[in-house]
Write a protein that holds these residues in place. Structure first.
Motif, short mmCIF file in Angstrom:
data_model
loop_
_atom_site.label_atom_id
_atom_site.label_comp_id
_atom_site.label_asym_id
_atom_site.label_seq_id
_atom_site.Cartn_x
_atom_site.Cartn_y
_atom_site.Cartn_z
N HIS A 1 6.46 0.67 -7.13
CA HIS A 1 6.25 0.00 -6.24
C HIS A 1 4.89 -0.70 -5.18
CE1 HIS A 1 5.91 0.91 -1.78
NE2 HIS A 1 3.98 0.00 -1.41
N GLU A 2 3.82 -0.73 -6.41
CA GLU A 2 1.99 -1.54 -6.17
C GLU A 2 3.47 -3.34 -6.87
OE1 GLU A 2 0.52 -1.12 -4.08
OE2 GLU A 2 1.30 1.16 -4.25
N TYR B 1 8.12 2.12 5.62
CA TYR B 1 8.95 2.20 4.45
C TYR B 1 10.37 2.78 4.25
CZ TYR B 1 3.84 2.15 3.40
OH TYR B 1 2.48 1.85 3.46
N MET C 1 1.19 -1.10 -0.36
CA MET C 1 -0.17 0.40 -0.29
C MET C 1 0.89 0.87 0.11
SD MET C 1 -3.33 1.29 2.51
CE MET C 1 -2.08 0.94 4.64
N LYS C 2 0.41 1.94 -0.50
CA LYS C 2 1.53 3.38 -1.04
C LYS C 2 0.67 4.98 -1.07
CE LYS C 2 5.39 5.19 -1.60
NZ LYS C 2 6.70 5.06 -0.60
N GLU D 1 -2.22 -3.17 -3.28
CA GLU D 1 -1.52 -3.87 -3.74
C GLU D 1 -2.43 -4.89 -4.46
OE1 GLU D 1 0.28 -3.16 -1.36
OE2 GLU D 1 0.08 -3.85 0.05
N GLU E 1 6.63 -3.21 2.54
CA GLU E 1 6.69 -1.49 2.50
C GLU E 1 8.33 -1.49 2.20
OE1 GLU E 1 4.41 -0.81 1.60
OE2 GLU E 1 2.55 -1.38 2.98
N HIS F 1 4.88 -5.13 -4.40
CA HIS F 1 4.28 -6.17 -3.77
C HIS F 1 3.78 -7.03 -4.19
CE1 HIS F 1 3.83 -3.35 -0.38
NE2 HIS F 1 3.52 -2.30 -0.90
ZN LIG Z 1 3.46 -0.78 0.26
#
Ligand SMILES: [Zn+2]
Length: 648
Positions: free
Chosen positions: A324-325, A404, A1-2, A307, A347, A328
């Motif tokens: 980023h996703e 993160y 998740m972001k 994600e 993360e 994941h």
């Molecule tokens: Zn993330």
């Protein structure tokens, strides 16, 4: 998740250096709103204690115009640990159970404290395989404005309604009965969503069918890989759908499916960030974990990304969010953190992978700015560990600075300490360890793999950088003998938090003089360690860690002035010596404060204070070796090196 709030600094930075990325200030507002209002706290529940889910068939009925869900869930399970007469599921108190069926028998149940307890007619023994179906409906909890969202977006100024789900970390129970603890993955799942026929539904796995009947459309998705409850999701609105294939070097092809709002025709403009990232992760971490199905993006307007397995839900397809996703899918989905204490395994790794794309792409143009932004964020406060000690607090679990950024930098520093070969070998062993594949992992398991690959103990490293809080501060003093170009460097270190006394690190130092420079790495093992080296350059300056490998803030570097003329006044002889060393200057000079260090920079002797132009020091109790002798000559610090050779 972001969450988008996480990437604001970088985006602004990138904008300044003309990265073509448009930033909408509304996103800040939306993300702040989310963080102000979402305050749910929870901890692991007794759900799933007695069963292991092998298969799940979900049937959901929704209308994006209405905040409501009606569903039934069929579970196939095996009883584990011991005989039981009840099954426990996480399930929101705000939803109602219509009935629970065991084959053709209706079962009793109770609901309390967000738990659904189903009472079996007779006990089931350990090892028994069986099934159960739960029928339920209701309005998902209004106070939770993220897990089940009913909202709208504009289609040519006419609002179009949308429903999406985002369950991480304790939100799955808000819209379906499940075990949301991180101890059991559903081995395979069928998802049916019925909605008014003008809508399309995106979900995980492969699309099987879309069947219309009486103004309603039932969409069937099937996912044949193990999945944890928080990675199951769907989104329903008037989506436009595109499909394409990505072809990997080994000949595999991957379906890429994108669901985006009909009116947002530019949504896929930045999709070009995806293919090189897929190739990079494939090269470094192996096959895309869900290669037999797909990867996809589904647009939603929570300001960030999530994600969901094989189908990330995305605010946009900016480079940072996209890679980023995608990361994941390996770190978080295929291999999931085994508790929320270990959230950095999701993360920290995903942000580390973002860093890899900055390292490998754009000719590294954004790599140093990213590292600087990351270190600045980590060191913006003097405390905090990567280890997440409070898993009841969503703010701590998803703390961007710690889970993160400090997590990703822990990996950067470990890569530096172990070297690329051992580091990436360890990660591949970790990913494909038989017990980890499509399962859960905890930090100690990762440490084992790094220790095996590096053939070294990492207890100290993880005590300092994982459990410990804060970071080191460096204060460095150097001086050079211009005749020999020998350099003496004293490296002092303090820490910003008392949980760590000292960070043992290999420290790179850049020596610059004229138009030449060279980097030499020293193994810094204690505060005040003195290093001797000869860079072969007449030095103008020193730079600590020019590539920003180590998390620290504002290293202080001082050169000792006038050392040349003063130190040349002192003769140190004989050199080499077998027993005694003499220091001698002119009769009107004063030599005092004499200290001797061994080649490891450890202080061996302080000579009793006596101001004189000449000194004689007995070395009979010293072993043979190279030594550095530091002193003040006329109150100016200076040093010399000498060699001691014992005659046996
Ligand atoms: Zn993330």
């Amino acid at each position: 998740m972001k969450g988008f709030v996480y990437t604001i600094v970088l985006i602004i930075l990138s904008y300044q250096i003309t990265l073509a990325q448009v930033f909408d200030p509304k996103q800040i507002h939306q993300s702040c709103k989310y963080f102000e209002h979402y305050t749910t706290k929870a901890s692991p529940s007794p759900a799933g204690k007695h069963y292991d889910v092998s298969y799940c068939c979900c049937f959901w009925e929704v209308d994006p115009n209405i905040r409501y869900i009606k569903g039934n869930i069929l579970y196939h399970f095996t009883i584990i640990h011991e005989t039981t007469d009840s099954l426990i599921f996480d399930f929101s108190d705000t939803l109602q159970i219509d009935s629970v069926w065991y084959h053709s028998t209706s079962l009793n149940y109770s609901k309390n404290d967000d738990l659904l307890i189903i009472y079996l007619q007779s006990s089931l023994a350990e090892g028994a395989t069986d099934s159960i179906t739960i029928y339920y409906q209701g309005v998902p909890r209004i106070s939770d404005d993220r897990s089940f969202v009913q909202d709208y977006h504009d289609t040519a100024n006419v609002p179009s309604h949308v429903i999406w789900t985002l369950s991480q970390q304790y939100g799955a129970k808000e819209w379906w009965p499940c075990n949301q603890n991180l101890n059991d993955k559903i081995d395979s799942i069928d998802i049916y969503v019925k909605a008014p026929s003008q809508y399309k539904t995106a979900s995980i796995g492969l699309l099987q069918s879309e069947i219309e009947n009486n103004g309603l459309i039932t969409t069937h998705w099937k996912h044949k890989y193990p999945v944890t409850a928080y990675l199951v999701a769907f989104a329903t609105t008037n989506y436009t759908v595109t499909e394409q294939y990505h072809h990997f070097e080994n000949g595999d092809s991957l379906l890429i499916q994108n669901y985006f709002y009909e009116e947002d025709t530019n949504f896929l403009d930045e999709l070009y960030y995806l293919p090189p990232a897929l190739d990079l992760y494939y090269e470094l971490f192996g096959d895309y974990p869900f290669i037999n199905e797909k990867y996809g993006h589904t647009q939603f307007h929570w300001p960030g990304g999530m994600e969901h397995q094989t189908m990330s839900f995305m605010y946009n397809l900016s480079h940072h969010l996209t890679v980023h996703e995608l990361a994941h899918q390996w770190f978080g989905d295929y291999l999931t953190c085994g508790s929320w204490e270990d959230i950095w395994l999701n993360e920290g790794f995903a942000d580390f992978c973002v860093g890899l794309t900055y390292e490998y792409f754009f000719d590294q143009y954004y790599w140093m700015p990213l590292k600087k932004e990351c270190i600045d964020k980590i060191t913006s406060e003097p405390d905090g560990s990567v280890y997440c000690s409070d898993t009841t607090d969503i703010y701590r679990i998803f703390n961007n600075r710690l889970s993160y950024k400090k997590g990703s930098y822990l990996l950067n520093m470990l890569r530096w300490e172990l070297g690329d070969s051992a580091f990436f070998h360890a990660i591949n062993e970790y990913l494909y360890d038989g017990s980890n594949a499509y399962s859960f992992s905890k930090t100690h398991n990762l440490i084992n793999h790094f220790e095996m690959a590096g053939d070294t103990s990492l207890t100290e490293f993880f005590n300092d950088w994982y459990y410990g809080e804060g970071y080191p501060l460096y204060n460095i003093t150097w001086q050079q003998d211009l005749e020999s170009k020998d350099v003496s460097i004293t490296v002092n270190q303090s820490t910003t938090h008392n949980s760590v006394n000292f960070y043992e690190m290999h420290i790179p130092i850049k020596f610059c003089g004229g138009n030449r420079d060279t980097i030499i790495v020293f193994h810094h093992l204690f505060d005040g360690q003195v290093f001797q080296t000869n860079p072969g350059i007449r030095l103008d300056s020193l730079q600590f860690d020019p590539e920003l490998i180590i998390v620290t803030k504002n290293p202080v570097i001082n050169s000792i002035q006038n050392q040349i003329s003063e130190s040349t006044k002192v003769k140190v002889y004989p050199n080499p010596t077998s027993n005694i060393i003499h220091l001698e200057a002119n009769m009107n000079d004063i030599i005092k404060d004499i200290t001797i260090y061994n080649i490891n920079g450890q202080l061996i002797r302080k000579v009793p204070d006596k101001a004189s132009y000449t000194h004689q020091i007995q070395l009979s109790d010293f072993p043979s070796g190279i030594y550095t002798i530091t002193f003040n000559i006329n109150y100016t610090p200076a040093y010399k090196t000498f060699s001691l050779t014992k005659c046996n």
